[in-house]
Motif scaffolding. Sequence first.
Motif, short mmCIF file in Angstrom:
data_model
loop_
_atom_site.label_atom_id
_atom_site.label_comp_id
_atom_site.label_asym_id
_atom_site.label_seq_id
_atom_site.Cartn_x
_atom_site.Cartn_y
_atom_site.Cartn_z
N SER A 131 0.86 -1.19 0.00
CA SER A 131 0.00 0.00 0.00
C SER A 131 0.89 1.23 0.00
O SER A 131 1.84 1.31 0.78
N GLN A 132 0.55 2.19 -0.86
CA GLN A 132 1.37 3.39 -0.94
C GLN A 132 0.60 4.56 -1.54
O GLN A 132 -0.44 4.39 -2.15
N LEU A 133 1.17 5.76 -1.33
CA LEU A 133 0.70 6.98 -1.94
C LEU A 133 1.79 7.50 -2.86
O LEU A 133 2.97 7.48 -2.51
N VAL A 134 1.39 7.99 -4.00
CA VAL A 134 2.34 8.56 -4.95
C VAL A 134 1.83 9.92 -5.42
O VAL A 134 0.73 10.02 -5.96
N GLU A 135 2.66 10.95 -5.18
CA GLU A 135 2.31 12.29 -5.62
C GLU A 135 2.88 12.55 -7.02
O GLU A 135 3.92 12.00 -7.39
N SER A 136 2.22 13.40 -7.75
CA SER A 136 2.71 13.85 -9.04
C SER A 136 2.14 15.24 -9.32
O SER A 136 1.23 15.69 -8.63
N GLY A 137 2.69 15.88 -10.35
CA GLY A 137 2.15 17.17 -10.78
C GLY A 137 2.97 18.37 -10.42
O GLY A 137 2.65 19.49 -10.82
N GLY A 138 4.04 18.19 -9.66
CA GLY A 138 4.89 19.32 -9.32
C GLY A 138 5.67 19.81 -10.53
O GLY A 138 5.67 19.19 -11.59
N GLY A 139 6.34 20.94 -10.35
CA GLY A 139 7.14 21.49 -11.43
C GLY A 139 7.49 22.93 -11.20
O GLY A 139 7.33 23.45 -10.08
N LEU A 140 7.95 23.57 -12.25
CA LEU A 140 8.33 24.98 -12.21
C LEU A 140 7.20 25.82 -12.81
O LEU A 140 6.71 25.52 -13.90
N VAL A 141 6.81 26.86 -12.09
CA VAL A 141 5.75 27.73 -12.56
C VAL A 141 6.08 29.16 -12.19
O VAL A 141 6.76 29.40 -11.18
N GLN A 142 5.64 30.10 -12.99
CA GLN A 142 5.85 31.51 -12.68
C GLN A 142 4.87 31.98 -11.62
O GLN A 142 3.78 31.40 -11.47
N PRO A 143 5.23 33.01 -10.87
CA PRO A 143 4.27 33.58 -9.92
C PRO A 143 2.95 33.93 -10.62
O PRO A 143 2.95 34.45 -11.73
N GLY A 144 1.85 33.59 -9.96
CA GLY A 144 0.54 33.78 -10.55
C GLY A 144 0.04 32.60 -11.34
O GLY A 144 -1.13 32.55 -11.74
#
Length: 121
Positions: free
Chosen positions: A1-14
Amino acid sequence: SQLVESGGGLVQPGGSLRLSCAASGFTLNTYSVKWFHQAPGKEREGVACISNTFGPARYEDSVKGRFTISRDNAKNAVLLQMNNLKPEDRGVYYCAAALGPCPPINQYDYWGQGTQVTVSS
């Protein structure tokens, strides 16, 4: 059993990002799920929580009106939509699952490995 995060990255302010916390080996909608933010050199802090009992989602003051936590039961996941991102939102985001209704940080049964968010121009 586990949790896996995704979707992070580099983004500009706003800008916006959508993080996903996907579970395997257990049914995530029977658990409360909280997203935690750990800024560089700081302790991990909860920013949003969705309970496994009735009641509204809970948000830390600095993200209210900008972040939205929701469930995607078809994918056995919890999402964190982050809008109007600010430089102070940068860091590692972790999701965690608990059987209780959004308990303190030391009462979570499962943790993901974290996903990095960088907010910079």
